[in-house]
Scaffold this active site. Structure first.
Site, short mmCIF file in Angstrom:
data_model
loop_
_atom_site.label_atom_id
_atom_site.label_comp_id
_atom_site.label_asym_id
_atom_site.label_seq_id
_atom_site.Cartn_x
_atom_site.Cartn_y
_atom_site.Cartn_z
N LYS A 67 -24.89 27.04 49.72
CA LYS A 67 -24.95 28.09 48.69
C LYS A 67 -26.06 29.07 49.03
CE LYS A 67 -25.14 28.53 43.61
NZ LYS A 67 -25.19 27.78 42.33
N SER A 142 -21.67 28.82 38.81
CA SER A 142 -22.04 29.81 39.79
C SER A 142 -21.79 29.38 41.23
CB SER A 142 -23.52 30.17 39.64
OG SER A 142 -24.34 29.06 39.95
N SER A 166 -23.17 24.59 36.95
CA SER A 166 -22.69 25.38 38.10
C SER A 166 -22.17 24.59 39.29
CB SER A 166 -23.81 26.29 38.60
OG SER A 166 -23.86 27.42 37.78
N1 GLN Z 1 -23.03 29.31 33.65
C1 GLN Z 1 -24.38 28.95 33.28
C2 GLN Z 1 -25.24 30.19 33.32
O1 GLN Z 1 -24.71 31.22 33.52
C3 GLN Z 1 -24.89 27.90 34.21
C4 GLN Z 1 -25.25 28.43 35.53
C5 GLN Z 1 -25.80 27.39 36.46
O2 GLN Z 1 -25.66 26.19 36.26
N2 GLN Z 1 -26.48 27.87 37.48
O3 GLN Z 1 -26.41 30.14 33.16
#
Ligand code: GLN
Length: 471
Positions: A67, A142, A166
């Site tokens: 990532k 994400s 995410s």
């Molecule tokens: N979707 C959540 C956010 O936007 C979690 C994102 C994540 O786990 N990095 O913060």
């Protein structure tokens, strides 16, 4: 079977038997990248020369997609943000060093929501990633690039990060296994911080066993990350031997089932998963996590607050993008940040700065921390009565690109994953079936107590064996 279809275990077996070399395996991933990435958009960049050189150095090495917020020496690390345009990492993150010493090599950098803020990868400042099961749909986020790369066989396995869901939600959307380790299980040294009291790195893979192998390589104490205790790392893959549902106490929390917005097909698949566990000898235990309803509110105070502090370092001076038109130091900061950050990141910085501002700190951040303690206690009480919770992972299957325009609707994607993140416990997403309407994959979530990854993986593996065919 093509080499790019292999998982970690099969790749290691093939390498050990001399059926192919690490260079051939890495080349097969590179060829697949050339054939498929224009359609899927999983990778942002792929330094073929570096990957092949690492494969030549270690004939046992298995390539892993990374990532784009994890530092690999000599590689760009943009966090899918324009503000980090041109930045090149001077060192390897601890997870990369750990991978290398366990015969894994970084190979290709995958897309994400900018600074990991989002649930669809549509917040990436650098490109679109599509779901390999339907290219009109999102891969989740994400860690959407990681999930699309695993689900579309553009890699052997991938690293993701999970702050509020995410790893788990995109794994559910792309039919892969994702594991969010307990807070502190894996070092974050060299991993760009979003919300420091929540962030964790974890594996995204084609099977539970693959996730277990990769997690054993990643996990452990690191002197460079004070949040990693000296808790020994089991051989997670070895602990899967004989995994069974027999006698496992599966906790069912009503707060995760009677939820507005839960897609009927996700509900059906989750209900069937519960029945399959019971039929395989699990004992179902009703539990309650009464503070679940406050988790979203707590997360959207704590995470933006920490993000606003963490992202202060991107000021046009030290990293990446520097505005050309600045007349003085103040306008250098404001212009570089205004030009570099995308809209969701700006929204979070504004929210976070507000909840931390003097006069509001106690009312928002301080109070959120207290409620967070109550949420954590809910989990402690639940795990006194059951081994693992089984819940839906995401409220819907993968939605269409552009379908969710309103940020609040996007935030609701993490309804089921955020509470366990706030509690610091470990959780997985395991493929469970396909939605009858959309034909898209759906995963279920298992949650276990802090540092109970061996149990989490055993339960996940036992489920993988009884769930039936989901490929
Ligand atoms: N979707 C959540 C956010 O936007 C979690 C994102 C994540 O786990 N990095 O913060």
């Amino acid at each position: 079977m093509e080499l790019y279809e292999l998982g970690i275990k099969a790749a290691r077996e093939g390498l050990a038997k001399g059926e192919f070399s690490s260079v051939e395996l890495t080349q097969a991933i590179i060829d697949r990248f050339h054939a498929k990435n224009a359609e899927i958009g999983a990778y942002l960049t792929f330094d073929e020369g570096q990957a092949l050189a690492l494969a030549r150095e270690n004939p046992k090495a298995v390539p892993i997609a990374v990532k784009d917020l994890i530092n690999v020496a000599g590689q760009p690390c943009t966090c899918a943000s324009k503000i980090l345009n041109g930045y090149v990492s001077p060192y390897d993150a601890t997870v990369i060093r750990n991978m290398k010493s366990h015969d894994f090599i970084p190979a290709g950098r995958v897309n994400m929501d900018e600074f990991a803020m989002g649930s669809s990868t549509e917040n990436s400042g650098l490109g679109v990633t599509r779901n390999p099961y339907d290219t009109d749909r999102v891969p989740g986020g994400s860690s959407g690039g990681s999930a699309a790369a695993v689900g579309g066989n553009l890699c052997i396995a991938a690293l993701g990060t999970d702050t509020g869901g995410s790893i788990r939600q995109p794994a559910s959307f792309c039919n892969c296994v994702g594991v969010k380790p307990s807070y502190g299980r894996v070092s974050r040294y060299g991993v760009t911080a979003f919300a420091s009291s929540l962030d964790q790195v974890g594996p995204m893979a084609k099977s539970v066993e693959d996730a277990a192998i990769l997690l054993s390589a990643l996990a452990g104490h690191d002197e460079m990350d004070g949040t990693t205790p000296r808790v020994s790392v089991p051989d997670y893959a070895a602990s899967l031997v004989g995994a069974t549902m027999k006698g496992v106490r599966i906790g069912i929390a009503k707060e995760y089932f009677d939820v507005r917005g839960l897609d009927p097909e996700v509900r059906r698949i989750t209900d069937e998963a519960v029945k399959k566990c019971e039929a395989a000898g699990a004992e179902l235990v009703e539990v309650s996590l009464p503070h679940t309803e406050y988790a979203m509110a707590v997360y959207y105070i704590v995470a933006p607050a920490e993000a606003s502090a963490n992202l202060a370092r991107f000021d046009g001076v030290r990293y990446g993008h520097r505005s050309a038109g600045a007349a003085d130091v103040y306008s250098l900061y404001t212009k570089s940040r205004a030009e570099g950050f995308g809209p969701e990141v700006k929204r979070r910085i504004i929210m976070g700065t507000y909840v931390l501002s003097s006069g509001y700190y106690d009312a928002y951040y301080g109070r959120a921390q207290k409620v967070r303690t109550l949420i954590k206690r809910d989990f402690d009480e639940a795990f006194a009565r059951c081994d693992a919770l089984l819940t839906p992972c995401a409220p819907t299957p993968a939605f269409r690109l552009g379908e969710l325009q309103d940020p609040l609707t996007m935030y609701l994607n993490d309804l089921f994953t955020i509470p366990s993140s706030l509690a610091g416990v470990c959780a997985s997403s395991v493929p469970a079936g396909f939605s009858g309407d959309t034909k898209m994959p759906v995963g279920v979530q298992f949650v276990c107590g802090a540092f109970d990854e061996a149990k989490l993986l055993r339960v996940s593996k036992a489920f993988e064996e009884i769930r039936g065919n989901v490929v």
